[in-house]
Design a protein around this motif. Structure first.
Motif, PDB file in Angstrom:
ATOM      1  N   ILE A 294       5.009  11.390 -10.551  1.00 59.82           N
ATOM      2  CA  ILE A 294       3.602  11.431 -10.707  1.00 59.82           C
ATOM      3  C   ILE A 294       3.550   9.667 -10.124  1.00 59.82           C
ATOM      4  O   ILE A 294       4.239   9.687  -9.219  1.00 59.82           O
ATOM      5  CB  ILE A 294       3.811  11.174 -12.167  1.00 59.82           C
ATOM      6  CG1 ILE A 294       4.444  10.068 -12.945  1.00 59.82           C
ATOM      7  CG2 ILE A 294       4.630  12.187 -12.546  1.00 59.82           C
ATOM      8  CD1 ILE A 294       4.408   9.415 -13.846  1.00 59.82           C
ATOM      9  N   THR A 295       1.809   9.715 -10.196  1.00 60.64           N
ATOM     10  CA  THR A 295       1.440   8.789  -9.589  1.00 60.64           C
ATOM     11  C   THR A 295       2.116   7.616  -9.403  1.00 60.64           C
ATOM     12  O   THR A 295       2.700   6.971 -10.742  1.00 60.64           O
ATOM     13  CB  THR A 295      -0.403   8.940 -10.003  1.00 60.64           C
ATOM     14  OG1 THR A 295      -0.643   7.478  -9.408  1.00 60.64           O
ATOM     15  CG2 THR A 295      -0.366   8.619 -11.258  1.00 60.64           C
ATOM     16  N   LYS A 296       1.893   6.050  -8.576  1.00 60.42           N
ATOM     17  CA  LYS A 296       2.516   5.416  -8.589  1.00 60.42           C
ATOM     18  C   LYS A 296       1.503   3.713  -7.848  1.00 60.42           C
ATOM     19  O   LYS A 296       2.023   2.772  -8.059  1.00 60.42           O
ATOM     20  CB  LYS A 296       3.256   4.795  -7.332  1.00 60.42           C
ATOM     21  CG  LYS A 296       4.512   6.511  -7.380  1.00 60.42           C
ATOM     22  CD  LYS A 296       5.753   5.788  -6.625  1.00 60.42           C
ATOM     23  CE  LYS A 296       5.443   6.139  -5.319  1.00 60.42           C
ATOM     24  NZ  LYS A 296       6.509   5.415  -4.409  1.00 60.42           N
ATOM     25  N   ILE A 297       0.494   4.709  -7.896  1.00 62.34           N
ATOM     26  CA  ILE A 297      -0.667   3.721  -7.945  1.00 62.34           C
ATOM     27  C   ILE A 297      -1.593   3.151  -9.325  1.00 62.34           C
ATOM     28  O   ILE A 297      -1.330   3.417 -10.188  1.00 62.34           O
ATOM     29  CB  ILE A 297      -2.472   4.314  -7.432  1.00 62.34           C
ATOM     30  CG1 ILE A 297      -1.702   5.217  -6.018  1.00 62.34           C
ATOM     31  CG2 ILE A 297      -3.408   3.428  -7.143  1.00 62.34           C
ATOM     32  CD1 ILE A 297      -1.497   4.723  -5.015  1.00 62.34           C
ATOM     33  N   PRO A 298      -1.007   2.006  -8.580  1.00 58.07           N
ATOM     34  CA  PRO A 298      -1.918   0.370  -9.912  1.00 58.07           C
ATOM     35  C   PRO A 298      -3.044   0.941 -11.178  1.00 58.07           C
ATOM     36  O   PRO A 298      -3.889   1.333  -9.754  1.00 58.07           O
ATOM     37  CB  PRO A 298      -1.621  -0.638  -9.455  1.00 58.07           C
ATOM     38  CG  PRO A 298      -0.707  -0.917  -8.317  1.00 58.07           C
ATOM     39  CD  PRO A 298      -1.072   0.565  -7.616  1.00 58.07           C
ATOM     40  N   GLY A 299      -3.215   1.237 -12.512  1.00 60.74           N
ATOM     41  CA  GLY A 299      -3.877   1.492 -12.820  1.00 60.74           C
ATOM     42  C   GLY A 299      -4.250   3.111 -12.918  1.00 60.74           C
ATOM     43  O   GLY A 299      -5.674   3.698 -13.548  1.00 60.74           O
ATOM     44  N   ASP A 300      -3.753   4.135 -11.822  1.00 56.98           N
ATOM     45  CA  ASP A 300      -4.356   5.387 -12.000  1.00 56.98           C
ATOM     46  C   ASP A 300      -3.739   6.070 -12.880  1.00 56.98           C
ATOM     47  O   ASP A 300      -2.894   5.321 -13.438  1.00 56.98           O
ATOM     48  CB  ASP A 300      -3.387   6.068 -10.679  1.00 56.98           C
ATOM     49  CG  ASP A 300      -4.407   7.167 -10.467  1.00 56.98           C
ATOM     50  OD1 ASP A 300      -5.410   8.119 -10.888  1.00 56.98           O
ATOM     51  OD2 ASP A 300      -3.390   8.243  -9.525  1.00 56.98           O
ATOM     52  N   ARG A 301      -4.517   6.658 -13.596  1.00 60.51           N
ATOM     53  CA  ARG A 301      -3.965   8.010 -14.576  1.00 60.51           C
ATOM     54  C   ARG A 301      -3.606   9.277 -14.535  1.00 60.51           C
ATOM     55  O   ARG A 301      -4.648   9.740 -13.159  1.00 60.51           O
ATOM     56  CB  ARG A 301      -5.700   7.915 -15.715  1.00 60.51           C
ATOM     57  CG  ARG A 301      -6.435   6.956 -15.968  1.00 60.51           C
ATOM     58  CD  ARG A 301      -5.937   6.106 -16.679  1.00 60.51           C
ATOM     59  NE  ARG A 301      -6.113   4.942 -17.868  1.00 60.51           N
ATOM     60  CZ  ARG A 301      -6.701   3.880 -17.510  1.00 60.51           C
ATOM     61  NH1 ARG A 301      -6.146   3.142 -16.527  1.00 60.51           N
ATOM     62  NH2 ARG A 301      -7.164   2.431 -17.606  1.00 60.51           N
TER      63      ARG A 301
END
Length: 620
Positions: A294-301
């Motif tokens: 799953i996503t690891k980008i800060p703030g990403d939903r």
């Protein structure tokens, strides 16, 4: 709902007699409902003319997460509604149930519960309130009769019989989200965005702003005719026993959603966190998703949260709003611009277009094979709640109209009316306040995704403090028996904080009382005695100026409200039990014109205030 005919009637244009009510209310929104209830409690009759087959407006159509920044700032009939919601869940599921916990003291509720609670409140005053559904008012000159600056009667279309019906009244209330009655009455109005040069408001005009961050390139603050976007507040659930799959709509257009594919793979979004995200981080995110992560980008939903902002409601349901952090979500900017001034044929066509777009968006996120499998799987956990909107394919019946016409009334509300005069202080206090309220200066996007922009144009939020709303925002100059509690007077930015249902309910309550007083005094709406109105509002537990340490159940509430609006208590706390000091004695003597001689610390602030309060009221 029982239909109660008014006792009075007058000849219609066709020679037949038409019913006459004290109040004729166009729009079965929460504001219209509260206007009728407030008036009924003062002995007045009302008819609510609602275009759809259901009353309750947006709370009964998915807006189940109440938008209010400070609980207790807005009270009166609004908090009565909230208390009834909580009681409903306690009575049905028990005080210790998950449903009661998830209702958040009654501020979070299922759409069907909101409709039931509104219905129960109306039923209690059914001897005074008539509710007529499927009645459509069109903003055309022939549908309103104006005589000597007053509305005499209006004509509506019965959507079931396809025949016109006439209604007469002493006072008319426009409780529509669009402002159709006010427009027919030829009240001047605004649509679009003012530039910053007009009122010097934050976020005015064309603005590109990171969510929770700074404004960015492309911001000009220039005025235009853009209207903030609408959407549906969708009720979703992850309860398999109550979930229906989202099917591909007939008019599905995959191309509308494909720009989201890269957003999912890279984790790109519109939040301020993107300032710290590097191309290398986004490429690494792509590899993580390809491997099933799953996503690891800060703030990403992630999952359904990438396309809709969800607040938990009772019974495993959600209020699904537009996702503030997304370039593609349930809002449909640009296409709604004509809505405020269009007829219902155009509006109904757009409503269907928006419904198809919204269902298509969810279907795309759950099924498109160019999206990561892990993302699609997470998104497919959610479906439509099959016990909501059973007569409408389990989809909301009303579009969320965030902003329609904004009329120019005797007071014009701007950002400065909701912004502290200095850090820690209040916004300007309006002595004619009819409610306190609190929400951010908050507007959704007006344009779709543009290449290179950090966010969608107009998607903004700026902080406010608890403020007061003057009576004049809903009192037009041109027509003496018309009140506008929903399409109130203000700039685009000023309106963006007033436009929340708690405030609209409070303004509806104030409208109902104002109408009643005008009828009793045989006066114009603009000539109603403000203090008399405020006393009636306080009697109905409304808060006109907010204090952290006083609420409507306090024995001193009325005195504090009265004195607060007159400038005696400028802080956020009344501190009634504190000893009065010399500086306070001097200030209060100056404000009152009295000469109270009191030794410092000899009495409490409450005692001195009560003495001045009694003296001022004796003078009257």
């Amino acid at each position: 709902m029982a239909f109660i005919l008014a006792a009075n009637a007058q000849p219609g244009t066709s020679g037949t007699h038409i019913p006459k009510y004290d109040l004729v209310i166009v729009g079965g929104t929460p504001s219209g409902i509260m206007a009728a209830i407030a008036a009924a409690r003062l002995g007045k009759t009302s008819v609510i003319l609602e275009r759809t087959a259901h009353v309750g407006g947006l709370p009964a159509n998915g807006l189940g997460a109440t938008d209010i920044a400070t609980r207790g700032a807005t009270t009166g009939l609004f908090t009565e509604f909230v208390a009834r919601v909580k009681k409903y869940y306690i009575d049905k599921y028990g005080a210790a149930s998950d449903q009661v916990k998830d209702c958040s003291e009654g501020y979070h509720f299922e759409p069907s519960v909101a409709e039931k609670v509104f219905g129960a409140m109306l039923k209690e005053d059914s001897s005074k309130i008539t509710v007529l559904k499927m009645r459509q008012f069109d903003a055309e000159p022939q549908n309103i009769e104006l005589l000597s600056g007053k509305i005499a009667r209006i004509t509506v279309l019965n959507r079931e019989t396809k025949k016109n019906e006439e209604f007469a009244g002493s006072v008319f209330i426009d409780a529509t989200y669009e402002g159709d009655l006010g427009a027919a009455a030829k009240i001047p109005f605004r649509v679009g965005r003012e530039g910053k040069d007009e009122f010097n408001e934050p976020g005015a005009g064309r603005v590109y702003k990171y969510w929770q961050g700074a404004e960015g390139p492309g911001t000009t603050n220039q005025a235009d005719n853009a209207v903030q976007s609408y959407n549906y507040r969708i009720c979703l659930t992850n309860d398999p026993s109550n979930s229906l799959p989202v099917e591909k709509p007939v008019n599905y257009n995959r191309q509308e959603y494909v720009s989201m594919i890269e957003d999912v793979w890279t984790g790109k979004h519109t939040g301020v966190q993107m300032l710290e995200v590097t191309p290398a981080m986004m490429e690494d995110n792509r590899k993580t998703l390809a491997a099933g992560g799953i996503t690891k980008i800060p703030g990403d939903r992630w999952g359904i949260g990438k396309i809709t902002n969800m607040v938990q409601l009772p019974n495993h349901k959600t209020d699904g709003n537009n996702q503030h952090m997304a370039f593609i979500s349930t809002d449909l900017p640009e296409e709604n611009w004509p809505w405020p001034t269009s007829d219902w044929n155009w509006r109904d066509a757009f409503a269907e277009r928006l419904k198809s777009y919204t269902i298509g968006l969810i279907y795309f996120a759950q099924n498109d094979k160019e999206l990561p499998e892990s993302f699609r799987k997470a998104t497919r956990e959610w479906g439509l709640a099959k016990d909501e909107y059973s007569d409408n394919g389990n989809f909301p019946r009303q579009v969320y109209i965030r902003e329609g016409r904004r009329f120019e009334a005797t007071c014009f509300f701007t950002a400065k009316d909701a912004t502290a005069v200095s850090p820690g202080k209040r916004p300007p206090v309006h002595p004619s306040s009819v409610t306190a309220s609190h929400y951010a200066l908050d507007s959704h996007a007006v344009r779709k995704r543009e290449p290179g922009k950090i966010h969608l144009d107009g998607f903004i939020s700026y902080p406010t403090s608890v403020y007061t709303v003057p009576l004049g925002v809903m009192v037009p100059r041109q027509v003496s028996n018309l009140i506008l509690p929903v399409p109130v007077s203000g700039s685009h930015i000023g309106f963006s904080t007033i436009r929340m249902e708690p405030c609209w309910m409070a303004l509806g309550q104030a409208a109902g009382i104002t109408a009643s007083l005008a009828i009793d005094g045989r006066s114009r709406i603009s000539d109603v005695n403000t203090e008399q109105l405020q006393n009636k509002l306080i009697d109905q537990k409304a808060t006109l100026i907010y204090y952290k340490d006083i609420n409507p159940s306090s024995a001193d509430f009325k005195m504090v409200q009265f004195m607060g609006l007159k400038g005696y208590l400028p802080g956020w706390e009344a501190r009634l039990d504190a000893p009065v000091d010399k500086q306070q004695v001097l200030l209060w003597n100056k404000l009152s014109g009295l000469k109270k001689t009191i030794s410092q610390g000899a009495i409490t602030r409450k005692q001195m205030l009560a003495s001045i309060y009694l003296s001022l009221n004796k003078v009257k």
